[in-house]
Design an enzyme around this catalytic site. Structure first.
Site, mmCIF file in Angstrom:
data_model
loop_
_atom_site.group_PDB
_atom_site.id
_atom_site.type_symbol
_atom_site.label_atom_id
_atom_site.label_comp_id
_atom_site.label_asym_id
_atom_site.label_seq_id
_atom_site.Cartn_x
_atom_site.Cartn_y
_atom_site.Cartn_z
ATOM 1 N N THR A 94 -1.436 -4.644 1.643
ATOM 2 C CA THR A 94 -1.739 -3.409 0.924
ATOM 3 C C THR A 94 -1.715 -3.586 -0.575
ATOM 4 O OG1 THR A 94 -1.236 -1.084 0.804
ATOM 5 C CG2 THR A 94 0.618 -2.578 0.692
ATOM 6 N N THR A 113 0.696 4.166 -9.923
ATOM 7 C CA THR A 113 -0.469 4.694 -10.670
ATOM 8 C C THR A 113 -0.591 6.185 -10.341
ATOM 9 O OG1 THR A 113 -1.969 3.942 -8.908
ATOM 10 C CG2 THR A 113 -1.746 2.524 -10.828
ATOM 11 N N ASN A 117 -10.051 11.594 -8.217
ATOM 12 C CA ASN A 117 -11.033 10.521 -8.248
ATOM 13 C C ASN A 117 -12.371 10.844 -8.887
ATOM 14 O OD1 ASN A 117 -9.752 8.160 -7.107
ATOM 15 N ND2 ASN A 117 -9.398 9.541 -5.370
ATOM 16 N N LYS A 167 3.611 0.257 -4.172
ATOM 17 C CA LYS A 167 2.820 1.359 -4.726
ATOM 18 C C LYS A 167 1.509 1.405 -3.943
ATOM 19 C CE LYS A 167 -0.081 1.458 -7.345
ATOM 20 N NZ LYS A 167 -1.560 1.671 -7.105
ATOM 21 N N GLU A 215 -3.617 9.555 -2.288
ATOM 22 C CA GLU A 215 -4.087 10.453 -3.344
ATOM 23 C C GLU A 215 -4.407 11.836 -2.773
ATOM 24 O OE1 GLU A 215 -5.769 7.342 -6.666
ATOM 25 O OE2 GLU A 215 -7.147 8.021 -5.125
ATOM 26 N N SER A 217 -10.985 8.879 -17.173
ATOM 27 C CA SER A 217 -10.761 9.568 -18.447
ATOM 28 C C SER A 217 -9.328 10.065 -18.553
ATOM 29 C CB SER A 217 -11.763 10.696 -18.605
ATOM 30 O OG SER A 217 -12.007 11.336 -17.377
#
Lengths: 406, 406
Positions: B189, B152, B401, B178, B275, B406
């Site tokens: 995880t 992702t 985040n 992932k 991230e 969107s």
């Protein structure tokens, strides 16, 4: 209960001051003093972090000894944490300098907030205390100076005061606090100081504080980091002249209500002024099996980095709220959950009986752009309820903390 | 044990594919399949979040039933979490479509990752499965396609494979995973898939996985958020032809060592590719009273927003590490702590026997600018040790985040 001007000097017989002592910050006030003309009973609540700052260890001894207190001296910029015996000796020295400067023999409480691991520059602290002893006054400006001097990365001072009546006698209570980062109190919050002229015993005052901390300071979080320095101190000098407030009476409840209002106000101010925050994030949980479940769930939602960044983006990403509820440790049935965002004017229902409801993203975004942002979670399992307060997680938090020491 | 090319198709009899099905992402692969020519025993570990995604509930039933498995189908973009009965029915349908397309009657496991609360577009999922069934091959490229399709917000694929010998017979094992956000596994995880041609019973395979997860996937954190979808699946088809591996034997330990290497590698890859992360942050705790204490302390340090932002700023703000240790719930004596930052070439000692040591900020900053960043904590209280992995907290995390949907 009536809101009045001022804060820690609102109650009879209290004076305060703030001065620029150059402890670490330049060109701003960084030392504060609260002083009472009459000896005070004192109550305290402190961090549960194993690593306790020197002022926490020092104040705890005094609170436990139940000795009378006449002053509190606070510095910002350096936390005096992880500073060993040297750091503890500096607390003792600060108290000694204060007593000599002001000529009293009762105890002095101390507070520090700032960088961990640095020793205090005692020459500057000493000069600061002597200046504070000269400057202290009972006016509103002096109280505001003290409230400004204790701030670190806070963007605004946090202070409030009320007057109320106990059996026809006017009593006053006011407080100030600082927060901003390393805010996830477990016992109490960063630094908060409340003064009152109520006549109340130290034991009863401690009970009132201990009963209230779990619902106020312990229900806020900025970043999940429980500080080494968290301290709440309440001083009562009895100058209001009311008959002594005894535990469990109607008067005790009146007193505790006012203390609660002050604690909730300061706790919310700390959460809403979290490092980099643009909005206070309030999460109310109703209908939990127990109050404990409600607290775990409410706190988990305000602590989630993902819900916090969604609030920063005004994005109704409600799946993250469900996710944070699910790992909270609080018990609930996903199929029974109602979730809504409550704005100043409108409420948007997001989930009803565990099913997603179709809602206007536009309206949700509008509510999520307000300050405060409020989420209401109904679990439909029992009567437990709780409210927690946090803030959004923004670029500002990263900016402040990726380079805090320099 | 020898590192070999490929990942989930490295073991004999396994095929894989990745295709662009347009589930939510455009112009990239977003569906993956793992397929075994022979029926497999399967082991799994799943999220402990109360809110469990539909694929977690579906897979858990199959793993618990101990039925044989022939394929795994995964989509990225939509998590199929908080989707009720409709979402669960989509798991059943996906399995049915896969069985019909490939003509077998054994079970199909499913996995989803992405936005919570949206339903899967079943027309696209069906078309995707049919394409995967056509595309699947045993070559390295097909394995890599699958590893890419499950991502992702990850910035890179995560895959690894080893060959090793069990009593003279060559056995292979490979895995892909992932991660990236909502990473704070509590049982396992985000998504991780391991295949092997080892001959091993389902029960023994499950024991090996269950014993290893607490030291690998459960020791990483990106943001403290335990996902609704966390899943680790291990498939073994027995095609290596080794004598069956039995619990507690030397061969079991050999097998578990390889599984551990794969799990640790994938777990670290997930943490280091969190991230917005620019560095893997590894915290090793030695000399704790118990292993449990060591784990709590190591994990608390990698989870702290304040230590994570300090790493992002290459700032040796060690007080934040002591603070995070102190509220971890793990027992230790602050006066006994040694702390150092361990670089590729140099080690900088920061604290010795609880006292701050004077060190070169320049050298510390250099080590903190490397990737990975490693902190070594010695508690000098016992023999408990543990390692946890996290990453730094940067502007990138906020960017990703604050506006994920969107």
């Amino acid at each position: 209960m009536k809101k009045i001007e001022g804060a820690v000097t609102a109650a009879k017989g209290f004076e305060a001051a703030g001065v620029a002592a150059g402890v670490k910050y330049k060109d701003r006030m960084d030392m504060a003093m609260i002083y009472s003309n009459e000896p005070c009973v004192a109550a305290g609540a402190f961090t549960q972090n194993i690593v306790k700052a020197a002022p926490v260890l020092y104040d705890k001894e005094i609170i436990d000894s139940k000795k009378k207190v006449k002053a509190v001296v606070v510095n910002s910029g350096i936390a005096n944490a992880c500073t060993g015996k040297e750091g503890f000796a500096y607390c003792e020295q600060s108290a000694k300098i204060t007593k000599e400067a002001l000529g009293f023999s009762e105890e002095v409480l101390v507070g520090s907030t700032g960088v961990i691991g640095m020793q205090l520059p005692m020459d500057k602290i000493e000069a600061g205390i002597l200046a504070l002893a000269k400057e202290k006054k009972e006016d509103v400006q002096s109280s505001t100076n003290a409230a400004n001097a204790i701030l670190t990365t806070d963007t605004r001072k946090k202070e409030i005061a009320f007057s109320f009546e106990i059996q026809g006698t006017e009593v006053k209570m006011g407080g100030m606090a600082k927060g901003s980062g390393m805010i996830h109190p477990n016992m109490c919050t960063m630094l908060s100081f409340v003064t009152t002229d109520a006549n109340i015993s130290g034991d009863t005052l401690q009970k009132a504080l201990s009963e209230d901390v779990p619902d106020t300071y312990n229900m806020i979080s900025v970043d999940g980091d429980t500080s080494t320095n968290d301290t709440v101190l309440v001083l009562a000098n009895g100058l209001a002249g009311n008959a002594e407030i005894c535990y469990g009476t109607e008067e005790y409840n009146q007193f505790k209500n006012v203390l609660h209002e002050i604690n909730v106000y300061l706790a919310k101010e700390i959460a809403g002024d979290g490092e980099g925050a643009t909005a206070l994030f309030e999460v109310e949980v109703k209908g939990a099996k127990t109050e404990e479940d409600a607290k775990k769930i409410a706190k988990s939602v305000v602590c989630s980095d993902l819900t916090k960044t969604a609030i920063a983006g005004h994005d109704a990403n409600w799946g993250r709220i469900l996710c944070a509820m699910g790992y909270s440790g609080g018990v609930f049935t996903p199929e029974n959950v109602n979730l809504s965002f409550v704005g100043c004017e409108n409420t948007v229902i997001i989930m009803k009986d565990g099913d997603a409801v179709s809602y206007s993203e536009e309206e949700a975004t509008k509510i999520l752009s307000e300050n405060p942002v409020k989420a209401l979670i109904e679990l439909n399992e029992g009567k437990g309820c709780a409210t927690a307060w946090g803030c959004d997680l923004t670029h500002g938090y990263i900016e402040i903390n990726a380079d805090y020491r320099s």
